[in-house]
Design an enzyme around this catalytic site. Structure first.
Site, PDB file in Angstrom:
ATOM      1  N   ARG A 119       0.853  -1.195   0.000  1.00  0.00           N
ATOM      2  CA  ARG A 119       0.000   0.000   0.000  1.00  0.00           C
ATOM      3  C   ARG A 119       0.888   1.244   0.000  1.00  0.00           C
ATOM      4  NH1 ARG A 119      -5.565  -0.500   3.007  1.00  0.00           N
ATOM      5  NH2 ARG A 119      -6.305  -0.037   0.914  1.00  0.00           N
ATOM      6  N   GLN A 124      -0.892   2.428  -6.112  1.00  0.00           N
ATOM      7  CA  GLN A 124      -2.318   2.705  -5.939  1.00  0.00           C
ATOM      8  C   GLN A 124      -3.161   2.203  -7.100  1.00  0.00           C
ATOM      9  OE1 GLN A 124      -2.679   6.885  -5.131  1.00  0.00           O
ATOM     10  NE2 GLN A 124      -2.332   6.631  -2.934  1.00  0.00           N
ATOM     11  N   ASP A 127      -3.998  -1.525  -6.694  1.00  0.00           N
ATOM     12  CA  ASP A 127      -4.533  -1.911  -5.386  1.00  0.00           C
ATOM     13  C   ASP A 127      -5.945  -2.464  -5.533  1.00  0.00           C
ATOM     14  OD1 ASP A 127      -5.342  -2.173  -2.790  1.00  0.00           O
ATOM     15  OD2 ASP A 127      -4.750  -0.155  -2.157  1.00  0.00           O
ATOM     16  N   SER A 130      -8.446  -1.974  -2.554  1.00  0.00           N
ATOM     17  CA  SER A 130      -9.130  -0.688  -2.510  1.00  0.00           C
ATOM     18  C   SER A 130     -10.226  -0.595  -3.572  1.00  0.00           C
ATOM     19  CB  SER A 130      -8.121   0.454  -2.699  1.00  0.00           C
ATOM     20  OG  SER A 130      -7.284   0.576  -1.572  1.00  0.00           O
ATOM     21  N   TYR A 224      -3.840   0.636   7.931  1.00  0.00           N
ATOM     22  CA  TYR A 224      -4.814  -0.082   8.730  1.00  0.00           C
ATOM     23  C   TYR A 224      -4.670   0.283  10.202  1.00  0.00           C
ATOM     24  CZ  TYR A 224      -5.474  -3.053   4.628  1.00  0.00           C
ATOM     25  OH  TYR A 224      -5.742  -3.515   3.365  1.00  0.00           O
TER      26      TYR A 224
END
Length: 375
Positions: A119, A124, A127, A130, A224
């Site tokens: 992450r 991105q 990902d 996500s 997280y």
């Protein structure tokens, strides 16, 4: 080099790993794209769509495959038919699939788990956690609105005023923020809570009220939250109870891949909610944020209807597949050089997502679980 797109066989899985509109991205890199018949049917993409995009429909696409794209981990019988040196890219929950990981190692298949993509900013666009959480968060808010037998928005009419619904969202990651945004767009009054300090500003940016419990924040690695002590969890539940009791709809989204979801809401807390109230537990499949929720089922707790999520992105297979397919295209592009699939294992993204390669398990926690500590 062939890229093979498999037809998902796991019950309830409606997504597909590649969509017709992105086939051209792979052929432009020099790949031949082969698709198993019916691979996209459940997501609304026909075989003719794939052929029009430049792919071939091949019942034996898995035979001699170079790179295999999938959503769910390949079944064991399929893995055992793969030639040595094949690469697979899919979700691969290593803690629950250790025997499959052992097979991938022994057959000398290179496997990448999309949930292990680091992450970091550069990753991105790859990902998948996500992108699928975005779909799940939207779906949760829509489910809550559908189950609640009253309006979400304020309505002022000649016959009187109908007040807006009060919605509480627990967890403000990608799924939680999308649930907040969707509930707000539908007109609800939304309050939300997350244990991470940075989340309060993100909640407010969506137009919701950030619940402040005046407790220690729990920032963890990779964006997280870290695990909380039982004392803190008990105090958090105590402080959240009045917010939940007053809510028309509660949406919970707190989960960390590979770990059991934290219990944020007890049965007793749900029993304090009013008649006709609704609870949507996105984390039901990984243990549940709400005590008593069941994945894939709707149950009654007190006066509330409790909906447990199960493979929620697959409930919106078209957009979920498009987003996931773009993640895979970006990942394959990263691992392509001079028209060939050539992953650079010195790259942080490639190394982080790789589970097995060349007869070895490269994901160290999984290697230790299967083979023990290095000597």
């Amino acid at each position: 080099m062939d890229v093979t797109v498999v037809r998902e066989t796991r019950e309830g899985e409606t997504r597909v790993a590649m969509v017709p509109e992105l086939v051209g991205k792979l052929t432009a890199l020099g790949y031949t794209v082969r698709v198993e018949p019916g691979a996209g049917d459940a997501a609304g993409f026909t075989d003719a769509d794939y052929e029009a995009a430049g792919a071939s429909i091949d019942p034996d696409a898995i035979t001699g495959a170079s790179v295999v794209l999938a959503v769910q981990p390949l079944p064991v019988d399929v893995v055992r038919r793969l030639p040595e040196g094949t690469t697979t890219i899919s979700f691969l929950p290593v803690n629950q699939q250790q025997s499959l990981v052992a097979d991938l190692r022994d057959i000398k298949v290179t496997s990448f788990a999309v949930e292990l993509v680091p992450r970091i900013s550069r990753a991105q666009s790859m990902d998948a956690l996500s992108s699928q959480a975005l779909v799940a968060g939207y779906r949760c808010a829509v489910v809550a609105a559908g189950l609640l037998r009253r309006f979400f928005p304020l309505n002022m009419t000649a016959a009187g005023t109908v007040p807006p619904a009060d919605v509480v969202v627990l967890g403000a990651g990608v799924a939680g923020l999308q649930a907040i945004a969707t509930a707000k767009r539908l007109g609800a009054v939304v309050k939300a809570y997350d244990v991470r300090a940075a989340a309060a500003e993100e909640i407010r940016s969506m137009g919701a009220q950030a619940i402040d419990l005046d407790l220690e924040t729990l920032e963890g690695a990779g964006g997280y939250a870290r695990e909380m002590t039982e004392d803190r969890a008990a105090r958090q539940r105590e402080l959240l109870t009045p917010y939940i009791a007053a809510a028309d709809a509660l949406i919970t989204t707190a989960a960390v891949p590979g770990r059991t979801a934290p219990v944020l809401v007890t049965r007793e807390m749900v029993e304090q909610m009013g008649p006709g109230s609704v609870v949507v537990d996105l984390a039901a499949e990984s243990g549940g944020n709400v005590e008593g929720s069941q994945p894939g089922e709707v149950v009654r707790i007190g006066r509330a209807t409790v909906w447990g999520g199960a493979n929620v992105p697959a409930q919106m297979p078209g957009p979920a597949s498009r987003l996931y397919a773009q993640n895979l295209v970006n990942l394959v592009t990263l691992m392509t050089a001079d028209g060939a699939f050539a992953p650079d294992f010195d790259d942080e993204i490639v190394a982080g997502a790789c589970v097995t390669h060349g007869g070895r398990i490269l994901h160290e926690p999984t290697r230790q679980a299967l083979e023990g500590p290095s000597q």
